[in-house]
Scaffold this motif. Structure first.
Motif, mmCIF file in Angstrom:
data_model
loop_
_atom_site.group_PDB
_atom_site.id
_atom_site.type_symbol
_atom_site.label_atom_id
_atom_site.label_comp_id
_atom_site.label_asym_id
_atom_site.label_seq_id
_atom_site.Cartn_x
_atom_site.Cartn_y
_atom_site.Cartn_z
ATOM 1 N N GLY A 30 0.818 -1.212 0.000
ATOM 2 C CA GLY A 30 0.000 0.000 0.000
ATOM 3 C C GLY A 30 0.849 1.258 0.000
ATOM 4 O O GLY A 30 1.807 1.362 0.769
ATOM 5 N N GLN A 31 0.488 2.209 -0.825
ATOM 6 C CA GLN A 31 1.246 3.465 -0.919
ATOM 7 C C GLN A 31 1.300 4.216 0.412
ATOM 8 O O GLN A 31 2.374 4.636 0.827
ATOM 9 N N PRO A 32 0.178 4.381 1.139
ATOM 10 C CA PRO A 32 0.258 5.084 2.424
ATOM 11 C C PRO A 32 1.188 4.376 3.413
ATOM 12 O O PRO A 32 1.927 5.025 4.152
ATOM 13 N N CYS A 33 1.187 3.051 3.406
ATOM 14 C CA CYS A 33 2.054 2.299 4.313
ATOM 15 C C CYS A 33 3.524 2.467 3.929
ATOM 16 O O CYS A 33 4.397 2.539 4.800
ATOM 17 N N GLN A 34 3.799 2.563 2.648
ATOM 18 C CA GLN A 34 5.165 2.788 2.191
ATOM 19 C C GLN A 34 5.649 4.174 2.611
ATOM 20 O O GLN A 34 6.796 4.344 3.032
ATOM 21 N N VAL A 35 4.758 5.169 2.524
ATOM 22 C CA VAL A 35 5.107 6.524 2.959
ATOM 23 C C VAL A 35 5.383 6.528 4.462
ATOM 24 O O VAL A 35 6.373 7.094 4.922
ATOM 25 N N GLN A 36 4.512 5.864 5.243
ATOM 26 C CA GLN A 36 4.719 5.805 6.695
ATOM 27 C C GLN A 36 6.028 5.094 7.018
ATOM 28 O O GLN A 36 6.747 5.501 7.930
ATOM 29 N N SER A 37 6.349 4.064 6.272
ATOM 30 C CA SER A 37 7.602 3.340 6.478
ATOM 31 C C SER A 37 8.806 4.250 6.264
ATOM 32 O O SER A 37 9.767 4.211 7.039
ATOM 33 N N PRO A 93 -5.633 6.334 12.513
ATOM 34 C CA PRO A 93 -5.229 5.610 11.309
ATOM 35 C C PRO A 93 -4.759 6.586 10.229
ATOM 36 O O PRO A 93 -5.236 7.714 10.162
ATOM 37 N N GLY A 94 -3.844 6.139 9.409
ATOM 38 C CA GLY A 94 -3.316 6.979 8.339
ATOM 39 C C GLY A 94 -1.880 7.376 8.609
ATOM 40 O O GLY A 94 -1.287 6.969 9.609
ATOM 41 N N ILE A 95 -1.333 8.146 7.722
ATOM 42 C CA ILE A 95 0.064 8.555 7.803
ATOM 43 C C ILE A 95 0.259 9.554 8.938
ATOM 44 O O ILE A 95 -0.426 10.567 8.996
ATOM 45 N N GLN A 96 1.195 9.244 9.825
ATOM 46 C CA GLN A 96 1.518 10.125 10.944
ATOM 47 C C GLN A 96 2.817 10.859 10.643
ATOM 48 O O GLN A 96 3.795 10.244 10.228
ATOM 49 N N PRO A 97 2.846 12.169 10.859
ATOM 50 C CA PRO A 97 4.086 12.916 10.630
ATOM 51 C C PRO A 97 5.131 12.564 11.693
ATOM 52 O O PRO A 97 4.804 12.180 12.817
ATOM 53 N N ALA A 98 6.379 12.721 11.316
ATOM 54 C CA ALA A 98 7.499 12.415 12.217
ATOM 55 C C ALA A 98 7.358 13.162 13.537
ATOM 56 O O ALA A 98 7.606 12.601 14.612
#
Length: 113
Positions: A30-37, A93-98
């Motif tokens: 998943g693209q969002p999971c890759q971004v979070q990674s 849920p979703g992308i969390q910023p650093a």
């Protein structure tokens, strides 16, 4: 794309092992999971000062019990747990910023089991 590895933190003499774990629930495709990674990889040294990082992937059928245990339905999802595996903090849920991840990691001082 390198996904976070579930490597145990090894305490060096005089150093205390982290008392918390950051569970990273993800779908590796998943693209969002890759971004979070990528975000987690960028701040990994700061996180690992206070918490272990464990990737819980949809690609690993053995991990499905953890998805059920924590009621995970949306990805990516980050959950901080203590050594007793009880939740300390569930991120939205979703992308969390650093910055948000590091803020919660810094607050771990007295929250761990």
């Amino acid at each position: 794309m390198a996904l976070p590895l579930a490597l145990p933190h090894v305490a060096v003499a005089g150093e205390q092992a982290p008392a918390a774990t950051l569970l990273f629930f993800l779908n590796p495709n998943g693209q969002p999971c890759q971004v979070q990674s990528q975000i987690i990889d960028g701040i990994r040294p700061q996180i690992e000062q206070k918490a272990r990082i464990v990737a819980v992937s949809t690609a690993d059928s053995a991990s499905m019990s953890r998805f059920r245990q924590y009621g995970v339905r949306y990805l990516p999802l980050l959950i901080l747990v203590g050594d007793d595996q009880k939740e300390i903090k569930r991120f939205s849920p979703g992308i969390q910023p650093a910055e948000e991840i590091l803020k919660e990691i810094a607050a771990l001082g007295g929250k761990t089991s």
